[in-house]
Design an enzyme around this catalytic site. Structure first.
Site, PDB file in Angstrom:
ATOM      1  N   THR A 191       0.846  -1.185   0.000  1.00 62.52           N
ATOM      2  CA  THR A 191       0.000   0.000   0.000  1.00 62.52           C
ATOM      3  C   THR A 191       0.887   1.242   0.000  1.00 62.52           C
ATOM      4  OG1 THR A 191      -0.013   0.053   2.396  1.00 62.52           O
ATOM      5  CG2 THR A 191      -1.812  -1.119   1.340  1.00 62.52           C
ATOM      6  N   GLU A 224      -5.877  -3.165  -1.559  1.00 60.63           N
ATOM      7  CA  GLU A 224      -6.384  -4.348  -0.840  1.00 60.63           C
ATOM      8  C   GLU A 224      -7.557  -5.019  -1.550  1.00 60.63           C
ATOM      9  OE1 GLU A 224      -5.594  -1.442   0.469  1.00 60.63           O
ATOM     10  OE2 GLU A 224      -4.793  -1.620   2.501  1.00 60.63           O
ATOM     11  N   LYS A 227     -13.470  18.281  11.911  1.00 58.94           N
ATOM     12  CA  LYS A 227     -14.526  18.368  12.918  1.00 58.94           C
ATOM     13  C   LYS A 227     -14.704  19.817  13.342  1.00 58.94           C
ATOM     14  CE  LYS A 227     -16.345  15.411  16.396  1.00 58.94           C
ATOM     15  NZ  LYS A 227     -16.153  14.415  17.412  1.00 58.94           N
ATOM     16  N   TRP A 234     -18.978  16.935  11.434  1.00 56.98           N
ATOM     17  CA  TRP A 234     -17.954  16.651  10.432  1.00 56.98           C
ATOM     18  C   TRP A 234     -18.187  17.461   9.156  1.00 56.98           C
ATOM     19  CZ3 TRP A 234     -14.120  14.184  12.514  1.00 56.98           C
ATOM     20  CH2 TRP A 234     -14.342  13.260  13.543  1.00 56.98           C
TER      21      TRP A 234
HETATM   22  P1  AMP Z   1      -4.761   2.888  -3.006  1.00 50.48           P
HETATM   23  O1  AMP Z   1      -4.679   1.640  -2.241  1.00 50.48           O
HETATM   24  O2  AMP Z   1      -3.480   3.641  -3.117  1.00 50.48           O
HETATM   25  O3  AMP Z   1      -5.365   2.665  -4.360  1.00 50.48           O
HETATM   26  O4  AMP Z   1      -5.732   3.874  -2.225  1.00 50.48           O
HETATM   27  C1  AMP Z   1      -7.046   3.521  -1.914  1.00 50.48           C
HETATM   28  C2  AMP Z   1      -7.789   4.716  -1.415  1.00 50.48           C
HETATM   29  O5  AMP Z   1      -7.924   5.693  -2.440  1.00 50.48           O
HETATM   30  C3  AMP Z   1      -9.225   4.437  -1.018  1.00 50.48           C
HETATM   31  O6  AMP Z   1      -9.314   3.885   0.266  1.00 50.48           O
HETATM   32  C4  AMP Z   1      -9.854   5.808  -1.115  1.00 50.48           C
HETATM   33  O7  AMP Z   1      -9.609   6.588   0.033  1.00 50.48           O
HETATM   34  C5  AMP Z   1      -9.136   6.416  -2.281  1.00 50.48           C
HETATM   35  N1  AMP Z   1      -9.943   6.299  -3.504  1.00 50.48           N
HETATM   36  C6  AMP Z   1      -9.884   5.354  -4.447  1.00 50.48           C
HETATM   37  N2  AMP Z   1     -10.779   5.607  -5.426  1.00 50.48           N
HETATM   38  C7  AMP Z   1     -11.441   6.726  -5.072  1.00 50.48           C
HETATM   39  C8  AMP Z   1     -12.480   7.504  -5.656  1.00 50.48           C
HETATM   40  N3  AMP Z   1     -13.038   7.203  -6.817  1.00 50.48           N
HETATM   41  N4  AMP Z   1     -12.901   8.589  -4.987  1.00 50.48           N
HETATM   42  C9  AMP Z   1     -12.358   8.946  -3.798  1.00 50.48           C
HETATM   43  N5  AMP Z   1     -11.364   8.272  -3.217  1.00 50.48           N
HETATM   44  C10 AMP Z   1     -10.907   7.175  -3.838  1.00 50.48           C
END
Ligand code: AMP
Length: 546
Positions: free
Chosen positions: A190, A334, A443, A448
């Site tokens: 990640t 994930e 907050k 929120w």
């Molecule tokens: P990653 O594992 O680097 O792909 O990051 C995943 C995270 O990216 C998710 O838990 C979200 O917080 C964010 N994310 C992925 N797709 C979107 C989306 N379409 N809109 C907003 N946040 C997103």
């Protein structure tokens, strides 16, 4: 009782073989660093990949060895995508934009045996090699950058390495190795900005099912008819699984290499008649400016946007000005990554435009194979009313059930659902919308504020290129929102207009003070192109020191 059906293993070898049997004439195109184009067919791709399997074996790669890549999007990376798992190795895509300490941690944690690396990226790795405990060999990919590679120990050129292999031996390996569909095939860490990165191990089966899942018409709708260009890097959740799905379907694949922005990208989209492209919002923001400057004859009908929220202005502008459909999708490393997609349902097609856009800015509904829920702090499901907020939890056919060699219990509910850390609403149509990452919520007076919502409204103003919102400590309100924004080329930021626009959407006590709007040259980004709010929070500490 048992079914009468065959137990046919869902392994990558069968996807690879089908590419050869069914669509060997289809093309894989790569734009190299010197702007030359490399072009070959899936038939030729197949033969080289089999030869590479043999070369890997002859160089001592054993079952479950982690073989890393440190590379951009191009055909040789695609060869590695299949050759490594097809000899029961594990493809480990390293994020080239990570900080050196994170990279060192990841390579040592994964115990990578070889690193396949683009020539232009060797300088980034060179200072770290003495820290790598397990790496035996570096294989250098000539990406046609006009530089000398840095000196790496036990380095060999990719083509020389490949030449050590034998196609026929690769063919035998493809047919003789007994790979179980649950064997690990790929690995990604990640890109979290807090704590150490966490590793996810994908299996042949999860990659196979995810590939089928993203091809569905109600998902990304990838098929042999399409020409697909992933701008999203092959080191970011396997370019959202698109390369695997394209090899599966026979879609023509176009790899942009380092040409990810502005004219070079637009030109490639035009020349190769790309129909579907995928990337984070920033990329499409920059491309939009380019398309406004110069006319291109594009065949592009869909842009898949994920990784961060696609602002409504982006969806609307692309559709109205260029007839391009922005397909908003959500996922995580994930979750392989595709989890949800926002496509209008049949009965929504008659809705008025305004209502349609409110659905399309949402992250959408779960694709088949994935289940989503949102829960409150007591673990109870929140009402699906589009207003109540809760943490998104997921489970499904391609969701990780744990992390690689790390016991992180808090990432899972007691009954095994994965806790995403995303704060969301789910509406009566089962469309999910992200309001924030848990840690990014602001907050104010005990309530929120969604930073994502505020950002999207500000980015909808015609003079704003990008905007990010973070909280600052406030004596009265607990936290107050601070806006960082970047003007569009040739425009200047009108702070009063920002306030006026926000007043239409937020309560008066949620509106930032005009002095809390800061104009900056660019929003800092993470290694995968998201707004880096950690950096902005540090900036806030500096600005509001006294
Ligand atoms: P990653 O594992 O680097 O792909 O990051 C995943 C995270 O990216 C998710 O838990 C979200 O917080 C964010 N994310 C992925 N797709 C979107 C989306 N379409 N809109 C907003 N946040 C997103």
């Amino acid at each position: 009782m048992k079914s009468t059906m065959m137990n046919y293993p869902l392994v990558l070898g069968s996807i690879l073989k089908r590419a050869y049997n069914v669509h060997p004439e289809k093309e894989v195109v790569s734009k190299m660093n010197d702007e030359s184009i490399h072009r070959y067919t899936y038939g030729e791709y197949f033969k080289r990949t089999l030869q590479l399997m043999s070369a890997l074996k002859r160089n001592g790669v054993n079952s479950f060895d982690r073989i890393a890549t440190f590379a951009l999007n191009h055909y040789r990376h695609l060869e590695l995508y299949f050759a490594i798992p097809c000899i029961q190795g594990i493809l480990h895509t390293l994020n080239i934009r990570l900080f050196p300490e994170q990279l060192e941690f990841i390579v040592n944690h994964a115990e990578d045996k070889f690193i396949f690396i683009d020539k232009s990226l060797t300088k980034a790795i060179a200072p770290l090699v003495n820290q790598f405990k397990s790496v035996e060999k570096f294989i250098i990919i000539d990406d046609k950058e006009n530089i000398e590679p840095a000196n790496l120990p036990n380095a060999i050129d990719y083509e020389e390495f490949l030449a050590m292999g034998d196609y026929k031996e690769g063919w035998d390996l493809l047919h003789s190795l007994k790979i179980d569909e649950n064997d690990p095939a790929g690995m990604c860490y990640t890109s979290g900005t807090t704590g150490n990165p966490k590793g996810v191990l994908y299996s042949h089966r999860t990659i196979f099912l995810h590939s089928m899942g993203i091809c569905l018409a109600d998902a990304l709708c990838l098929s042999e008819n399409e020409t697909v260009l992933p701008v999203v890097p092959m080191f970011h959740a396997n370019a959202w699984g698109i390369p695997f799905a394209c090899v599966m379907t026979g879609a023509k694949l176009v790899f942009p290499g380092k040409h990810l922005l502005g004219h070079p990208l637009a030109e490639l989209l035009e020349q190769e008649k790309v129909t579907i492209a995928a990337g984070v919002p920033t990329v499409w923001n920059v491309l939009y400016q380019q398309l406004k400057k110069k006319q291109y004859n594009l065949k592009l009908h869909t842009m898949v946007v994920g990784g961060s929220a696609a602002p409504r202005s982006m969806i609307e502008n692309y559709e109205k000005e260029f007839g391009i459909n922005i397909l908003h999708a959500w996922g995580m490393t994930e979750t392989s990554p595709l989890g949800t997609v926002s496509r209008l349902r049949s009965y929504m097609k008659d809705w008025d435009e305004e209502k349609q856009y409110t659905m399309r800015v949402k992250q959408g509904f779960a694709v088949p194979g994935i289940e989503i829920r949102a829960i409150d702090e007591n673990g109870n499901d929140i009402p699906r009313d589009g207003k109540s907020v809760g943490e998104l939890i997921v489970r499904g056919a391609w969701v990780t059930g744990s992390y690689y060699n790390m016991d992180i219990k808090e990432s899972f509910t007691e009954d095994g659902w994965f806790r995403t850390g995303d704060v969301v609403t789910i509406d009566e149509y089962n469309f999910m919308q992200i309001t924030d990452r848990k840690k990014d919520l602001i907050k104010t007076r005990g309530e929120w504020i969604s930073s994502v919502e505020m950002e999207n409204i500000v980015m909808g103003l015609p003079f704003v290129m990008e905007a990010a919102v973070v909280g600052r400590p406030d004596k009265l309100k607990e936290e107050a929102p601070v806006i960082f924004c970047v003007p569009k080329e040739g425009e200047s930021i009108d702070k009063k207009a920002i306030i006026e626009e926000l007043k239409k959407h937020f309560a008066h006590w949620q509106i930032p003070h005009i002095d809390d709007i800061h104009i900056i040259d660019s929003i800092p980004k993470t290694s995968v192109g998201k707004f880096d709010k950690k950096v902005l929070r540090n900036k806030i500490k500096e600005i509001y020191k006294e």
